[in-house]
Every structure is written in structure tokens, then in C-alpha cells.
Scaffold this motif. Structure first.
Motif, PDB file in Angstrom:
ATOM      1  N   ASP A 135       0.854  -1.186   0.000  1.00  0.00           N
ATOM      2  CA  ASP A 135       0.000   0.000   0.000  1.00  0.00           C
ATOM      3  C   ASP A 135       0.895   1.243   0.000  1.00  0.00           C
ATOM      4  OD1 ASP A 135      -1.725   2.078   0.479  1.00  0.00           O
ATOM      5  OD2 ASP A 135      -2.403   1.357   2.445  1.00  0.00           O
ATOM      6  N   GLY A 136       0.988   1.900  -1.137  1.00  0.00           N
ATOM      7  CA  GLY A 136       1.867   3.056  -1.248  1.00  0.00           C
ATOM      8  C   GLY A 136       1.301   4.317  -0.626  1.00  0.00           C
ATOM      9  N   GLN A 137       0.092   4.250  -0.085  1.00  0.00           N
ATOM     10  CA  GLN A 137      -0.483   5.438   0.563  1.00  0.00           C
ATOM     11  C   GLN A 137      -0.117   5.508   2.039  1.00  0.00           C
ATOM     12  OE1 GLN A 137      -0.751   6.229  -2.476  1.00  0.00           O
ATOM     13  NE2 GLN A 137      -2.451   7.598  -2.048  1.00  0.00           N
ATOM     14  N   ASP A 138       0.376   4.397   2.575  1.00  0.00           N
ATOM     15  CA  ASP A 138       0.735   4.356   3.997  1.00  0.00           C
ATOM     16  C   ASP A 138       2.253   4.301   4.124  1.00  0.00           C
ATOM     17  OD1 ASP A 138       1.291   3.791   6.645  1.00  0.00           O
ATOM     18  OD2 ASP A 138      -0.495   2.539   6.889  1.00  0.00           O
ATOM     19  N   ALA A 194      -0.639   9.861   7.535  1.00  0.00           N
ATOM     20  CA  ALA A 194       0.528  10.165   8.380  1.00  0.00           C
ATOM     21  C   ALA A 194       0.152  11.176   9.462  1.00  0.00           C
ATOM     22  CB  ALA A 194       1.664  10.695   7.520  1.00  0.00           C
ATOM     23  N   ALA A 195      -0.712  12.139   9.116  1.00  0.00           N
ATOM     24  CA  ALA A 195      -1.111  13.169  10.098  1.00  0.00           C
ATOM     25  C   ALA A 195      -1.861  12.552  11.263  1.00  0.00           C
ATOM     26  CB  ALA A 195      -1.980  14.217   9.408  1.00  0.00           C
ATOM     27  N   GLY A 196      -2.600  11.482  10.993  1.00  0.00           N
ATOM     28  CA  GLY A 196      -3.374  10.827  12.051  1.00  0.00           C
ATOM     29  C   GLY A 196      -2.511  10.196  13.133  1.00  0.00           C
ATOM     30  N   ARG A 197      -1.199  10.132  12.898  1.00  0.00           N
ATOM     31  CA  ARG A 197      -0.289   9.516  13.873  1.00  0.00           C
ATOM     32  C   ARG A 197       0.548  10.565  14.614  1.00  0.00           C
ATOM     33  NH1 ARG A 197       1.166   5.495   9.052  1.00  0.00           N
ATOM     34  NH2 ARG A 197      -0.498   3.984   9.367  1.00  0.00           N
TER      35      ARG A 197
END
Ligand SMILES: Cc1ncc(C[n+]2csc(CCOP(=O)(O)OP(=O)(O)O)c2C)c(N)n1
Length: 331
Positions: free
Chosen positions: A211-214, A277-280
């Protein structure tokens, strides 16, 4: 198939991954503005939507490791630590650019970061990267070579020749296919027989689709690939599934090419790499990072626009290490 290495990230690392993705996103948005204002004359191949791939790949590398970028390469450079000011000046073709304005958006190199530019012909970097990996393996430097290309490259002969030698000679090279679903306007399903990972497997190269979005998923795959390469266990192919939000090139602002639907774009935007990424990251750290990135980019734009324009009279300077020399008897 290859195994992804399990990774446990400290919060500071997560903050740093978010910062890199944010830097790339906002850098590209500034570039779009500069294209529209006429300052970035060549236009660009925007990588907005694909930032987590470059970020996850570069986060697994050391400074000395070598990277071969692609025509959609701004994110690769920023993720590996290129200076945003001199890099932006390069894209604007200014004398204070990282390659004195000679590389532009399509063909920059950053020798301070061991990043080499895209070849003019799609897919051919894979063979050159195999050569670079052979070179560092012979020299015993311990460096790893990474090579980015798109889904449009995977049926190129030179790429498959590169895969063959990389596997045969167990070279320390990691191939990263950014499968953003289209080569210009051609959907991957209409161009690629079989699978992308199947091309690596055919040569005995451990190959994985991620998954290249994560960014953390990309980093996990890369961590395993880097470990294998440094241990002398040979190449890896990572196919990162991703999507570009904007056109193949900014010329699509002027020419409407109807090859994908708004629904499809909206579906991919639901898995936005920046938001994931912002959610972390805590809201406070996030706003500090965002402010810092804006300040860095304000300075980059100022620096780039202040740069001297190139003089056509010295167009051939820096083309050869010795400078242009007339052939014997030519004069
Ligand atoms: C051998 C070759 N064929 C065609 C081109 C023109 N071209 C430049 S970029 C591109 C699309 C490449 O698509 P892909 O590899 O999927 O990368 P993306 O643009 O999606 O990042 C094409 C066809 C080229 N540069 N080289």
C-alpha cells in the motif's frame, strides 16, 4: 514474495515522516503556483498523492546510499534530504540551482545526496542502477542503490535486462515501481500483461506489492529490502500502489484528457497519504511542523526567484568535466 520487516516506530520518527510528506505536498503545491505564474516554464510532473512512497523509501536509507529518480521525482529528492531552496531554483532554471539550472524539473541530480537524475527514456534507469549497484558491490562500500520507475516502465527491455543482471550477480539494488495506475493516459490494465511483481519473480527477485499510501507500510517493506541488500542477498522489487491527484504533467491544466473519472479520484483521495501520516501525530506537533514547512518554502521561493537567469552564451558550460573542447582538426 518477500517478507516485510516488522517495524516499531518511535513517535519522533512518525513526526519526521509526517514532516517529509507535508514538505513534499506543499513544495509541489508551490510548484503548481509557479507554473501558473509562468516562473516554472517547463511545467512539472506533480507527485501529489504519491508522497508516502518517496518518504518511506528514503527513510530506510543512509545518506551514502544511492538513488535513481524518475521524471516524477521532486518527492524523491526532498525525502532524501535535498535542500528545498537550491532544488526549487534548479526547477526554475536559475544559476543558483543545485545543478546550476542545467537539470531543471525533469533531469536534476543532487550529488551531495547521491541522487542521480531520470533517464530521458522511461525504464532505462533500471539498467543504470544495476551498473551502479555492481560498482558499489565491487568496491565493497556497503551502499545500497534504489531505483524508482512507474508502471509505464515495466515492459521496457532495458528494465528487464537490469533485473536479470541484478539477480544473477546478487546486486544491492532495490527497484521501486510507483504504480500510480496510469502511464500518461494509459491505464495499467491496458498496458501490462501479467503482473508487475511477476516480472521480478521471473528473474528470481523477491517481489512484493504494498500500500503506497501508507508511509509505514512502505518503510516496513524497504527495511527488509535494505537488510537483504546489505547482507549480500541481492535485489528486491517493491510495487507501491498509489495514485497521482493531478495530471501526468501540468500541460493537463490546458488540455483536458478524459481518461479517469472524478469518482475514481475521490476514492483515492479517501486514502490520502498526508492524512494517514497526520493521524499519527499530535495536533500541536502537526501545527508546529506545518508552520515550519511554510517558513522553509517561503524562503525557498524567495531564493529561487532571486536567482540569476541563465545566459544562453554559456549553454555548453558544465556539460563535460573538461568543458567543451573542439575535436582535433575541426577548426
Ligand atoms: C521509452 C519512452 N517511451 C515514452 C516516453 C514518453 N513518456 C514520458 S513519461 C511517460 C509515462 C510514464 O508513465 P509511468 O512510467 O507509469 O510513470 P508516471 O508518469 O505515471 O509516473 C511517457 C510515455 C519516454 N520518455 N520514454
Amino acid at each position: 514474495m518477500t517478507e516485510c520487516q516488522d517495524i516499531e516506530l518511535e513517535q519522533s520518527r512518525r513526526d519526521s515522516l509526517y514532516r517529509t510528506i507535508r514538505l513534499i505536498r506543499r513544495f509541489e503545491e508551490r510548484c503548481l503556483d509557479l507554473v501558473k505564474s509562468g516562473d516554472l516554464v517547463s511545467g512539472i510532473h506533480p507527485c501529489i498523492g504519491q508522497e508516502a512512497v518517496a518518504t518511506g523509501v528514503a527513510a530506510a536509507l543512509d545518506g551514502e546510499d544511492i538513488m535513481f529518480s524518475s521524471h516524477r521525482g521532486h518527492g524523491h529528492f526532498l525525502a532524501k534530504g535535498s535542500d528545498p531552496s537550491t532544488f526549487l531554483a534548479e526547477l526554475l532554471g536559475r544559476a543558483n540551482g543545485i545543478d546550476r539550472g542545467r537539470g531543471g524539473s525533469f533531469h536534476p541530480s543532487d550529488f551531495t545526496r547521491n541522487i542521480y537524475n531520470a533517464t530521458g527514456t522511461v525504464g532505462h534507469s533500471a539498467a543504470i542502477a544495476a551498473g551502479a549497484a555492481w560498482s558499489v558491490a565491487q568496491a565493497g562500500t556497503g551502499q545500497v542503490v534504489t531505483c524508482f520507475f512507474g508502471d509505464g516502465a515495466v515492459s521496457q527491455g532495458a528494465l528487464l535486462e537490469g533485473f536479470n543482471l541484478a539477480s544473477l550477480w546478487r546486486l544491492p539494488v532495490i527497484y521501486i515501481c510507483e504504480n500510480n495506475q496510469y502511464a500518461t493516459s494509459l491505464p495499467v490494465g491496458a498496458a501490462v500483461a501479467g503482473t508487475i511483481t511477476g516480472r521480478g519473480e521471473a528473474f528470481g527477485i523477491p517481489s512484493v506489492t504494498v500500500d503506497g499510501q501508507d508511509v509505514e507500510v512502505v518503510l516496513a517493506a524497504m527495511t527488509g529490502a535494505v537488510r537483504r541488500a546489505r547482507a549480500g542477498d541481492g535485489p528486491t522489487l517493491i510495487e507501491a500502489d498509489t495514485y497521482r491527484y493531478f495530471g501526468h504533467h501540468t500541460f493537463e491544466f490546458k488540455v483536458r484528457l478524459d481518461y479517469r473519472s472524478e469518482d475514481e479520484l475521490a476514492r483515492w483521495r479517501c486514502r490520502d497519504p498526508l492524512e494517514i501520516a497526520a493521524g499519527r501525530v499530535s495536533p500541536q506537533v502537526r501545527s508546529e511542523i506545518d508552520a515550519d514547512v511554510e517558513a522553509v518554502l517561503d524562503e525557498a521561493v524567495r531564493f529561487a526567484l532571486d536567482g540569476a537567469r541563465l545566459d544562453p552564451a554559456d549553454a555548453q558550460e558544465y556539460t563535460y568535466t573538461t568543458g567543451p573542447q573542439p575535436r582535433a582538426g575541426a577548426l
